[in-house]
Design a protein around this motif. Structure first.
Motif, mmCIF file in Angstrom:
data_model
loop_
_atom_site.group_PDB
_atom_site.id
_atom_site.type_symbol
_atom_site.label_atom_id
_atom_site.label_comp_id
_atom_site.label_asym_id
_atom_site.label_seq_id
_atom_site.Cartn_x
_atom_site.Cartn_y
_atom_site.Cartn_z
ATOM 1 N N UNK A 207 -8.491 48.391 66.992
ATOM 2 C CA UNK A 207 -8.269 48.845 65.618
ATOM 3 C C UNK A 207 -9.599 48.972 64.905
ATOM 4 N N UNK A 208 -9.611 49.876 63.971
ATOM 5 C CA UNK A 208 -10.799 50.102 63.163
ATOM 6 C C UNK A 208 -10.355 50.309 61.724
ATOM 7 N N UNK A 209 -11.006 49.653 60.802
ATOM 8 C CA UNK A 209 -10.703 49.878 59.390
ATOM 9 C C UNK A 209 -11.296 51.215 58.982
ATOM 10 N N UNK A 210 -10.497 52.010 58.291
ATOM 11 C CA UNK A 210 -10.950 53.319 57.834
ATOM 12 C C UNK A 210 -10.964 53.347 56.321
ATOM 13 N N UNK B 49 -10.186 55.087 52.685
ATOM 14 C CA UNK B 49 -9.060 55.888 52.184
ATOM 15 C C UNK B 49 -9.339 57.384 52.315
ATOM 16 N N UNK B 50 -10.598 57.755 52.379
ATOM 17 C CA UNK B 50 -10.934 59.170 52.513
ATOM 18 C C UNK B 50 -10.492 59.725 53.860
ATOM 19 N N UNK B 51 -10.172 58.850 54.817
ATOM 20 C CA UNK B 51 -9.690 59.308 56.121
ATOM 21 C C UNK B 51 -8.213 59.703 56.062
ATOM 22 N N UNK B 52 -7.549 59.376 54.946
ATOM 23 C CA UNK B 52 -6.150 59.763 54.758
ATOM 24 C C UNK B 52 -6.068 61.268 54.579
ATOM 25 N N UNK B 53 -4.899 61.843 54.837
ATOM 26 C CA UNK B 53 -4.755 63.287 54.623
ATOM 27 C C UNK B 53 -5.111 63.657 53.186
ATOM 28 N N UNK B 54 -5.772 64.773 53.053
ATOM 29 C CA UNK B 54 -6.183 65.235 51.717
ATOM 30 C C UNK B 54 -4.991 65.829 50.973
ATOM 31 N N UNK B 55 -5.086 65.798 49.679
ATOM 32 C CA UNK B 55 -4.037 66.392 48.861
ATOM 33 C C UNK B 55 -3.093 65.341 48.332
#
Length: 193
Positions: free
Chosen positions: A32-35, A37-43
């Motif tokens: 697992x890797x912490x991402x 929030x910008x890695x979430x789908x845009x929009x």
């Protein structure tokens, strides 16, 4: 003195090798890797309302709901406690089985209440309607059959419904008292990207 230097040098080398081995051994493959929030789908998130009918066919040669397990008390219990039923039920636009198909409900329900007719629902709604083809919604919750309207949480989804969350409301549209075939009307409200 030379022996002390060799011993000290050998001890230091051994210490470094052991330390590196421990450090390397302690570095396992991460799953697992912490991402950010910008890695979430845009929009922004969409709110979608789905309305369809669920056809639970228990009897006859074309049954889509089959009992696959039971408890020792299932057949003597007033609620059928312990019965587990696997389903692959048709989902349609209208209440008629020959109305436009939108997908299948695949999963199971199980009698999980000793005193009241209530099922534990574990379903994936697999859509094949053009816009949502291949997308799924997952439902997990309690289905108290004697309530006129039942509510279940949407706990996830795939395809168009990735990161889905929401709720489903079910209302019995038709029930055959003899063989327990049922048509259930669903209204699902789901947030997704």
């Amino acid at each position: 003195m030379a022996n002390n230097l060799i011993s000290t040098s050998t001890a230091a080398t051994t210490f470094i090798v052991v330390l590196l081995s421990l450090l390397l051994a302690g570095k396992s493959q991460t799953f697992s890797t912490s991402l950010r929030r910008t890695a979430m789908p845009r929009g922004k998130q969409n709110l979608t309302h789905l309305h369809f009918f669920y056809h639970n066919v228990v009897g006859g040669p074309n049954a889509t709901a089959i009992r696959v397990a039971e408890a020792p008390i299932t057949n003597t219990s007033a609620t059928g406690f312990g019965a587990v039923i696997m389903v692959d039920n048709l989902l349609t636009v209208g209440p008629e089985p020959n109305s436009t198909r939108v997908g299948r409900a695949q999963g199971m329900y199980a009698s999980a209440d000793l005193n009241n007719m209530s099922f534990m629902m574990v379903h994936n709604y697999v859509f094949d309607e053009e816009r949502y083809n291949g997308s799924t919604l997952s439902i997990l919750g309690r289905n108290p059959l004697n309530s006129p309207v039942r509510e279940f949480p949407v706990i996830g989804g795939s395809g168009v419904f990735r990161f889905a969350r929401g709720y489903a409301k079910a209302r019995t549209y038709f029930l055959n008292a003899t063989n327990r075939d049922a048509i259930v009307e669903y209204n699902i409200y789901v947030l997704h990207y």
